[in-house]
Structure formats: structure tokens, C-alpha cells
Design a protein around this motif. Sequence first.
Motif, mmCIF file in Angstrom:
data_model
loop_
_atom_site.group_PDB
_atom_site.id
_atom_site.type_symbol
_atom_site.label_atom_id
_atom_site.label_comp_id
_atom_site.label_asym_id
_atom_site.label_seq_id
_atom_site.Cartn_x
_atom_site.Cartn_y
_atom_site.Cartn_z
ATOM 1 N N GLU A 114 0.861 -1.183 0.000
ATOM 2 C CA GLU A 114 0.000 0.000 0.000
ATOM 3 C C GLU A 114 0.898 1.234 0.000
ATOM 4 O O GLU A 114 1.586 1.509 0.987
ATOM 5 C CB GLU A 114 -0.910 0.001 1.224
ATOM 6 C CG GLU A 114 -1.860 1.183 1.282
ATOM 7 C CD GLU A 114 -2.695 1.200 2.547
ATOM 8 O OE1 GLU A 114 -3.593 2.054 2.663
ATOM 9 O OE2 GLU A 114 -2.433 0.361 3.436
ATOM 10 N N ILE A 115 0.898 1.958 -1.108
ATOM 11 C CA ILE A 115 1.758 3.130 -1.251
ATOM 12 C C ILE A 115 0.939 4.384 -0.950
ATOM 13 O O ILE A 115 -0.059 4.664 -1.618
ATOM 14 C CB ILE A 115 2.358 3.213 -2.663
ATOM 15 C CG1 ILE A 115 3.161 1.937 -2.969
ATOM 16 C CG2 ILE A 115 3.252 4.442 -2.798
ATOM 17 C CD1 ILE A 115 3.716 1.891 -4.371
ATOM 18 N N ILE A 116 1.367 5.108 0.066
ATOM 19 C CA ILE A 116 0.649 6.301 0.514
ATOM 20 C C ILE A 116 1.397 7.542 0.036
ATOM 21 O O ILE A 116 2.530 7.803 0.460
ATOM 22 C CB ILE A 116 0.514 6.313 2.045
ATOM 23 C CG1 ILE A 116 -0.187 5.035 2.520
ATOM 24 C CG2 ILE A 116 -0.246 7.551 2.511
ATOM 25 C CD1 ILE A 116 -0.245 4.890 4.018
ATOM 26 N N ASN A 117 0.769 8.286 -0.856
ATOM 27 C CA ASN A 117 1.306 9.545 -1.361
ATOM 28 C C ASN A 117 0.490 10.704 -0.787
ATOM 29 O O ASN A 117 -0.608 10.501 -0.252
ATOM 30 C CB ASN A 117 1.250 9.574 -2.894
ATOM 31 C CG ASN A 117 2.106 8.483 -3.514
ATOM 32 O OD1 ASN A 117 3.298 8.404 -3.266
ATOM 33 N ND2 ASN A 117 1.483 7.625 -4.320
ATOM 34 N N ASN A 162 -2.775 10.646 -3.082
ATOM 35 C CA ASN A 162 -3.540 9.419 -3.326
ATOM 36 C C ASN A 162 -2.866 8.220 -2.662
ATOM 37 O O ASN A 162 -1.737 8.310 -2.165
ATOM 38 C CB ASN A 162 -3.705 9.168 -4.831
ATOM 39 C CG ASN A 162 -2.382 8.833 -5.497
ATOM 40 O OD1 ASN A 162 -1.314 9.096 -4.955
ATOM 41 N ND2 ASN A 162 -2.450 8.249 -6.676
ATOM 42 N N THR A 163 -3.581 7.103 -2.671
ATOM 43 C CA THR A 163 -3.072 5.845 -2.122
ATOM 44 C C THR A 163 -3.325 4.734 -3.127
ATOM 45 O O THR A 163 -4.439 4.602 -3.643
ATOM 46 C CB THR A 163 -3.764 5.499 -0.791
ATOM 47 O OG1 THR A 163 -3.499 6.534 0.159
ATOM 48 C CG2 THR A 163 -3.247 4.186 -0.238
ATOM 49 N N THR A 164 -2.305 3.948 -3.419
ATOM 50 C CA THR A 164 -2.445 2.838 -4.361
ATOM 51 C C THR A 164 -2.141 1.523 -3.652
ATOM 52 O O THR A 164 -1.377 1.482 -2.688
ATOM 53 C CB THR A 164 -1.501 3.010 -5.561
ATOM 54 O OG1 THR A 164 -0.138 3.052 -5.092
ATOM 55 C CG2 THR A 164 -1.811 4.292 -6.314
ATOM 56 N N MET A 165 -2.758 0.465 -4.163
ATOM 57 C CA MET A 165 -2.582 -0.861 -3.578
ATOM 58 C C MET A 165 -2.218 -1.840 -4.681
ATOM 59 O O MET A 165 -2.814 -1.833 -5.761
ATOM 60 C CB MET A 165 -3.872 -1.309 -2.888
ATOM 61 C CG MET A 165 -3.766 -2.639 -2.162
ATOM 62 S SD MET A 165 -3.195 -2.470 -0.468
ATOM 63 C CE MET A 165 -4.622 -1.690 0.284
ATOM 64 N N GLU A 216 6.476 -0.772 7.591
ATOM 65 C CA GLU A 216 6.517 0.493 6.859
ATOM 66 C C GLU A 216 7.902 0.725 6.262
ATOM 67 O O GLU A 216 8.917 0.535 6.931
ATOM 68 C CB GLU A 216 6.139 1.665 7.767
ATOM 69 C CG GLU A 216 4.669 1.680 8.152
ATOM 70 C CD GLU A 216 4.238 3.012 8.740
ATOM 71 O OE1 GLU A 216 5.133 3.857 8.994
ATOM 72 O OE2 GLU A 216 3.033 3.203 8.940
ATOM 73 N N SER A 251 6.484 9.856 0.379
ATOM 74 C CA SER A 251 5.769 8.597 0.145
ATOM 75 C C SER A 251 6.231 7.516 1.115
ATOM 76 O O SER A 251 7.422 7.398 1.410
ATOM 77 C CB SER A 251 5.977 8.111 -1.294
ATOM 78 O OG SER A 251 5.499 9.064 -2.220
ATOM 79 N N ARG A 289 3.332 0.692 2.960
ATOM 80 C CA ARG A 289 2.933 -0.208 4.041
ATOM 81 C C ARG A 289 2.882 -1.619 3.465
ATOM 82 O O ARG A 289 2.020 -1.929 2.641
ATOM 83 C CB ARG A 289 1.578 0.210 4.611
ATOM 84 C CG ARG A 289 1.616 1.566 5.320
ATOM 85 C CD ARG A 289 0.221 2.109 5.594
ATOM 86 N NE ARG A 289 -0.582 1.179 6.361
ATOM 87 C CZ ARG A 289 -0.601 1.113 7.693
ATOM 88 N NH1 ARG A 289 0.165 1.943 8.391
ATOM 89 N NH2 ARG A 289 -1.362 0.253 8.324
#
Length: 222
Positions: free
Chosen positions: A40-43, A46-49, A97, A104, A107
Motif C-alpha cells: 500500500e503506497i501512501i502519497n 492518493n493511495t495505491t494498492m 513500513e 511517500s 505499508r
Amino acid sequence: MSWLLNKLHKGLIGTSKNTTTTTSSIIHECFRGELEVVKEIINPDNTTMETCRMPFLMLGLDLPPPPLFKDVMEKNIIPQVALFNLLNKFDGETVTEVVLNLSSVARMRYRITRLPRYLIFHVGRFAKKGFFTEKNPTLVSFPVKNLVLKDNMLKKYDLIANVVHDGKPEEGIYKVFVQRKSNEIWYEMQDLHVGEVLPQVVALSEAYLQIYEQHVLQVPES
């Protein structure tokens, strides 16, 4: 260790582009397992999985940070952690993490989907701090026999080799404990010195690299 295993694998299958040999080797047959990785990439915006499967030849275990304070005798407190707690990293639920950049964070969740015949654990004892190398002295308590991983109750592992590091990061020594399977006697080896030791001594060492061998349990017929 990972570099050595990959080098041996490539040497066994050949590196020529025109080779017709198989892509498998005894290295992969013995040590290769598989992980399911959920990232799970938290920018900031936005957040991408994403989910993928990736092979492994060894598993890296993260030690908890050592305590910053000393006890009443002005000696450093040496903490202890169970191997089972370190393996929670691969239960598919525990989040690790990873900082990707200044804005960025990833997780990561890992789950073992295929176990190899031989499990190699690498305990992350050393960390670079500027120009210096620091060592985490945390002791890892581990079973010498019958290690069972979560969700894989029918497969047990016995320790067959344990590499340890004693002393300071820049001045310490490495030694290895190896079991002779024919009589289940443990030996300690350092340079040219080889001596017999008790299994209890193996379990009290500062483990750095461990190799476990799998034995499959027979399920009784109903």
C-alpha cells in the motif's frame, strides 16, 4: 548469503542465452519459497494498492530497537525476543513500513504461500549510522527442534546450523554451530577450532544466520 545462493543457482543452470537447460537447480529445489506481498503506497494526494507473488531464498528478520537506558548497575540492558514474534512479519497481517522518499511511504504485508525444504533466516543485527556500524545485541530465543510456522501446522523444522556473531561490530568474531545428524550432536566451529557443545549453548547465542530443515508430519488416517 542471498548473493551466494543466486550465484550458485546461475552457475548450475548455465548463463548462455542459447542454453536449453532447465531453469531449476538444486539450490531452488532446497531453498526457494514464495511470498505474497501486499503493498500500500501512501502519497500526499492518493493511495495505491498492489499485490504480487515473489520468490525468496532467505527471510530477513527485523529486531526491535535496543533500549537506550542502562540498568541500576550502569550496564546495558540486553533485551530478548522470541523467534515466533519476529516471524509475525510474515503472517499476512503485520504491517512493515518502508520510507520510499520524503513524501511517500509503503505499508507492506507479507504472507508465506510456499515453504521450502530448508528455511534460512537472516537476523538484521547490523545497521549503518553515518560512518559507523551499529550492532543490535538483542538475544533471539528459538527452538532447536519442531519450529512450526503459522498456518503451516503440518510442517515442522529442525535447526541444523546457526551462525553467530560475538563482540563489537568491527572487532567481533563469527562462529557456527552445526549439527551432525547421524548422532544429533552439536559442534561449535571457529576458524580451525572444532568442539562438541550442548544444544542449550546453541540456543543462548547471538544468532545472525540460521538454517532449518523441514520434516513433514504424517497425518493419521481416520
